[in-house]
Each structure stands twice: as C-alpha cells, then as structure tokens.
Design a protein around this motif. Sequence first.
Motif, PDB file in Angstrom:
ATOM      1  N   SER A  96     110.155   9.092   9.675  1.00 44.58           N
ATOM      2  CA  SER A  96     108.837   8.597   9.268  1.00 44.58           C
ATOM      3  C   SER A  96     108.635   8.652   7.758  1.00 44.58           C
ATOM      4  CB  SER A  96     107.736   9.412   9.961  1.00 44.58           C
ATOM      5  OG  SER A  96     107.835  10.788   9.627  1.00 44.58           O
ATOM      6  N   VAL A  97     109.635   9.060   7.011  1.00 44.00           N
ATOM      7  CA  VAL A  97     109.522   9.205   5.558  1.00 44.00           C
ATOM      8  C   VAL A  97     109.200   7.856   4.895  1.00 44.00           C
ATOM      9  CG1 VAL A  97     111.999   8.815   5.130  1.00 44.00           C
ATOM     10  CG2 VAL A  97     110.643  10.190   3.506  1.00 44.00           C
ATOM     11  N   LYS A  98     108.358   7.898   3.862  1.00 44.70           N
ATOM     12  CA  LYS A  98     108.048   6.712   3.080  1.00 44.70           C
ATOM     13  C   LYS A  98     109.237   6.389   2.165  1.00 44.70           C
ATOM     14  CE  LYS A  98     103.792   6.236   4.558  1.00 44.70           C
ATOM     15  NZ  LYS A  98     103.366   5.068   5.368  1.00 44.70           N
ATOM     16  N   ILE A  99     109.471   5.103   1.937  1.00 47.38           N
ATOM     17  CA  ILE A  99     110.609   4.679   1.125  1.00 47.38           C
ATOM     18  C   ILE A  99     110.127   3.925  -0.110  1.00 47.38           C
ATOM     19  CG2 ILE A  99     112.714   3.282   1.040  1.00 47.38           C
ATOM     20  CD1 ILE A  99     113.062   3.770   4.008  1.00 47.38           C
ATOM     21  N   ARG A 100     110.620   4.371  -1.265  1.00 44.40           N
ATOM     22  CA  ARG A 100     110.277   3.739  -2.547  1.00 44.40           C
ATOM     23  C   ARG A 100     111.545   3.250  -3.232  1.00 44.40           C
ATOM     24  NH1 ARG A 100     109.398   6.785  -7.696  1.00 44.40           N
ATOM     25  NH2 ARG A 100     108.987   8.633  -6.424  1.00 44.40           N
ATOM     26  N   ILE A 101     111.399   2.172  -4.003  1.00 42.48           N
ATOM     27  CA  ILE A 101     112.480   1.697  -4.867  1.00 42.48           C
ATOM     28  C   ILE A 101     111.994   1.746  -6.308  1.00 42.48           C
ATOM     29  CG2 ILE A 101     113.952  -0.247  -5.531  1.00 42.48           C
ATOM     30  CD1 ILE A 101     113.825  -1.269  -2.716  1.00 42.48           C
ATOM     31  N   ASN A 102     112.761   2.384  -7.177  1.00 46.45           N
ATOM     32  CA  ASN A 102     112.530   2.306  -8.616  1.00 46.45           C
ATOM     33  C   ASN A 102     113.451   1.214  -9.152  1.00 46.45           C
ATOM     34  OD1 ASN A 102     110.785   4.453  -8.372  1.00 46.45           O
ATOM     35  ND2 ASN A 102     112.120   5.945  -9.355  1.00 46.45           N
ATOM     36  N   THR A 103     112.881   0.171  -9.729  1.00 42.27           N
ATOM     37  CA  THR A 103     113.662  -1.014 -10.059  1.00 42.27           C
ATOM     38  C   THR A 103     113.260  -1.626 -11.395  1.00 42.27           C
ATOM     39  OG1 THR A 103     114.215  -3.271  -9.303  1.00 42.27           O
ATOM     40  CG2 THR A 103     112.045  -2.417  -8.701  1.00 42.27           C
ATOM     41  N   ASN A 104     114.141  -2.424 -11.967  1.00 39.96           N
ATOM     42  CA  ASN A 104     113.791  -3.173 -13.169  1.00 39.96           C
ATOM     43  C   ASN A 104     113.149  -4.518 -12.819  1.00 39.96           C
ATOM     44  OD1 ASN A 104     115.965  -4.855 -12.427  1.00 39.96           O
ATOM     45  ND2 ASN A 104     117.357  -3.954 -13.947  1.00 39.96           N
ATOM     46  N   GLY A 105     113.018  -4.814 -11.541  1.00 34.99           N
ATOM     47  CA  GLY A 105     112.345  -6.027 -11.114  1.00 34.99           C
ATOM     48  C   GLY A 105     113.185  -7.284 -11.180  1.00 34.99           C
ATOM     49  N   ASP A 121     108.107  -4.755   5.656  1.00 41.45           N
ATOM     50  CA  ASP A 121     108.233  -3.822   6.786  1.00 41.45           C
ATOM     51  C   ASP A 121     109.358  -2.812   6.620  1.00 41.45           C
ATOM     52  OD1 ASP A 121     106.132  -5.139   8.177  1.00 41.45           O
ATOM     53  OD2 ASP A 121     107.552  -6.643   8.913  1.00 41.45           O
ATOM     54  N   VAL A 122     109.928  -2.727   5.417  1.00 45.82           N
ATOM     55  CA  VAL A 122     111.026  -1.783   5.180  1.00 45.82           C
ATOM     56  C   VAL A 122     110.690  -0.828   4.031  1.00 45.82           C
ATOM     57  CG1 VAL A 122     113.494  -1.532   4.718  1.00 45.82           C
ATOM     58  CG2 VAL A 122     112.663  -3.578   5.889  1.00 45.82           C
ATOM     59  N   ILE A 123     110.196  -1.392   2.937  1.00 47.56           N
ATOM     60  CA  ILE A 123     109.906  -0.613   1.739  1.00 47.56           C
ATOM     61  C   ILE A 123     108.404  -0.383   1.617  1.00 47.56           C
ATOM     62  CG2 ILE A 123     110.205  -0.482  -0.762  1.00 47.56           C
ATOM     63  CD1 ILE A 123     112.825  -0.514   0.925  1.00 47.56           C
ATOM     64  N   ASP A 124     108.025   0.866   1.323  1.00 42.74           N
ATOM     65  CA  ASP A 124     106.610   1.216   1.217  1.00 42.74           C
ATOM     66  C   ASP A 124     106.072   1.084  -0.207  1.00 42.74           C
ATOM     67  OD1 ASP A 124     106.036   2.322   4.016  1.00 42.74           O
ATOM     68  OD2 ASP A 124     107.836   3.422   3.428  1.00 42.74           O
ATOM     69  N   THR A 125     106.931   1.357  -1.201  1.00 41.17           N
ATOM     70  CA  THR A 125     106.505   1.307  -2.594  1.00 41.17           C
ATOM     71  C   THR A 125     107.609   0.695  -3.451  1.00 41.17           C
ATOM     72  OG1 THR A 125     105.140   3.300  -2.361  1.00 41.17           O
ATOM     73  CG2 THR A 125     105.745   2.645  -4.600  1.00 41.17           C
ATOM     74  N   VAL A 126     107.215  -0.222  -4.339  1.00 43.46           N
ATOM     75  CA  VAL A 126     108.140  -0.762  -5.336  1.00 43.46           C
ATOM     76  C   VAL A 126     107.579  -0.429  -6.709  1.00 43.46           C
ATOM     77  CG1 VAL A 126     109.198  -2.827  -6.318  1.00 43.46           C
ATOM     78  CG2 VAL A 126     108.923  -2.633  -3.844  1.00 43.46           C
ATOM     79  N   SER A 127     108.331   0.357  -7.478  1.00 40.51           N
ATOM     80  CA  SER A 127     107.941   0.742  -8.826  1.00 40.51           C
ATOM     81  C   SER A 127     108.815  -0.024  -9.811  1.00 40.51           C
ATOM     82  CB  SER A 127     108.115   2.254  -9.020  1.00 40.51           C
ATOM     83  OG  SER A 127     107.770   2.641 -10.339  1.00 40.51           O
ATOM     84  N   VAL A 161     106.302  -9.781  -4.592  1.00 41.47           N
ATOM     85  CA  VAL A 161     106.632  -8.680  -3.682  1.00 41.47           C
ATOM     86  C   VAL A 161     105.385  -7.930  -3.242  1.00 41.47           C
ATOM     87  CG1 VAL A 161     107.020  -6.780  -5.338  1.00 41.47           C
ATOM     88  CG2 VAL A 161     108.427  -6.943  -3.260  1.00 41.47           C
ATOM     89  N   LYS A 162     104.300  -8.008  -4.019  1.00 42.80           N
ATOM     90  CA  LYS A 162     103.062  -7.325  -3.621  1.00 42.80           C
ATOM     91  C   LYS A 162     102.480  -7.913  -2.331  1.00 42.80           C
ATOM     92  CE  LYS A 162      99.622 -10.060  -6.133  1.00 42.80           C
ATOM     93  NZ  LYS A 162      98.515 -10.045  -7.109  1.00 42.80           N
ATOM     94  N   ASN A 163     102.937  -9.119  -1.979  1.00 42.72           N
ATOM     95  CA  ASN A 163     102.484  -9.739  -0.729  1.00 42.72           C
ATOM     96  C   ASN A 163     103.228  -9.196   0.491  1.00 42.72           C
ATOM     97  OD1 ASN A 163     100.665 -11.580  -2.050  1.00 42.72           O
ATOM     98  ND2 ASN A 163     102.439 -12.823  -2.639  1.00 42.72           N
ATOM     99  N   TYR A 164     104.274  -8.417   0.251  1.00 42.56           N
ATOM    100  CA  TYR A 164     105.105  -7.906   1.342  1.00 42.56           C
ATOM    101  C   TYR A 164     105.186  -6.385   1.378  1.00 42.56           C
ATOM    102  CZ  TYR A 164     106.666 -12.763   1.375  1.00 42.56           C
ATOM    103  OH  TYR A 164     106.702 -14.132   1.437  1.00 42.56           O
ATOM    104  N   VAL A 165     104.816  -5.742   0.288  1.00 39.85           N
ATOM    105  CA  VAL A 165     104.919  -4.283   0.166  1.00 39.85           C
ATOM    106  C   VAL A 165     103.535  -3.714  -0.135  1.00 39.85           C
ATOM    107  CG1 VAL A 165     105.924  -2.396  -1.177  1.00 39.85           C
ATOM    108  CG2 VAL A 165     107.314  -4.397  -0.604  1.00 39.85           C
TER     109      VAL A 165
END
Length: 205
Positions: A96-105, A121-127, A161-165
């Motif tokens: 149940s852990v939340k998943i984040r990606i730290n990315t350069n976009g 439905d896979v990634i919870d946060t995109v930074s 991506v804000k429309n999906y995450v």
Amino acid sequence: MKDMTITYEVDGALYVNITNRCSNRCDFCIRNNGDGAYGSNSLWLSREPTCDEIFESIVKRNPDNYSELVFCGYGEPTERLGDLINVAKRVKERYSVKIRINTNGHSSLIHGYDTAPDYSDVIDTVSISLNAPTAEGYDKVCHSVFKEAAFDGLLDFASKVKNYVKTVVLTVVDVALSAEEISECQRIADSVGVPLRVRKYIGKE
C-alpha cells in the motif's frame, strides 16, 4: 547484485536507484559531490539492475514500513520508464506504499511520445526539477542533451501528467536562484497549475 546499491533509506522513505543515465548534467547535481547520498553506499551502478532485481531489493525491505517509495538514485529514473512502471505496478499489487518519482521532466522527450498516461494509477507523486525560470537559464545550469527545448518539454510534461497523477510539484534548489528568480518560478508553476517547492541544496557530506 551484491556490488550494487539499488535501494537505500532517506528520512523514513525508501529510495530506488535504477540507472545512472541522465539527459542532464546539472551543475548542482548531488552526484558531483561523491559516490553516495544521505550516508548510502555508492550509488554508481556497475550495470543496470533487472526488473526482478529491483523488485526483490524493494521487497526485502518491506516497502509498507516506509512513508514513500521514491524512484530517484544517481540518474534520471524515467530513462527506464517501461521498467520503472513494470516494477511500480508489481509493488502496487502487493503493498500500500505511496510511490513518487523524482524526475527532470524529460520523460516524453527521452522516449519520443506523450508518456503522461503511462503514470496513471501507478504513480502517486511526480516531483519535477524546474531549476530555472527561463529556457536559457535552464540550459546554462542543466546542460541538457535537449538544449533549450528541455525547458518547454518539462513544462509540457508537467501540464499533462497532472491529469493522470494526484500530486505533481515543480521544484528548485535554493542556492541556484535569486529571490526574484524563485518568484518567477512560482509564477510559472502557478501557470502550469502545480505547486512549487524550494529544496535545500545537499553539499558534500
């Protein structure tokens, strides 16, 4: 796998190191300061771990014991977007852990198509690291393989991506910009419709 650090802990979160490849060569990149981060072992990979190796390393640490699972490491994780999504889906099936990606976009620039729907439905946060208020300024400090197109590319990715995450955030490093430039970055984040976070620079330990 013994010679590779795939997972490591940072402030209660479990970080995942899957590649050393990156489309940027940022002046302030943490890997310019040493072989590891936050007291980890070396994050330089002798080879890229397989999906099974990444998943096994995550499972051994029981990701539900952490506040987040963060794909970050010593490279741009979306260089391996397909593998990243593969592993993230497997994690979501069991934990149940939340998943984040730290990315350069640069996800879509790297792969040559609109990758934003892949995160649904896979990634919870995109930074996303913004790092500068202009394309010229971004290119000066990030030295992207995409040149000045990198800046508009990351903003386009953020807007899509804000429309999906659920949570998308743009970030800047505090030492890299003046107060005026940070204010301009805030204006840009507002125009994209996502928050801006000012990160502390991590120097040599």
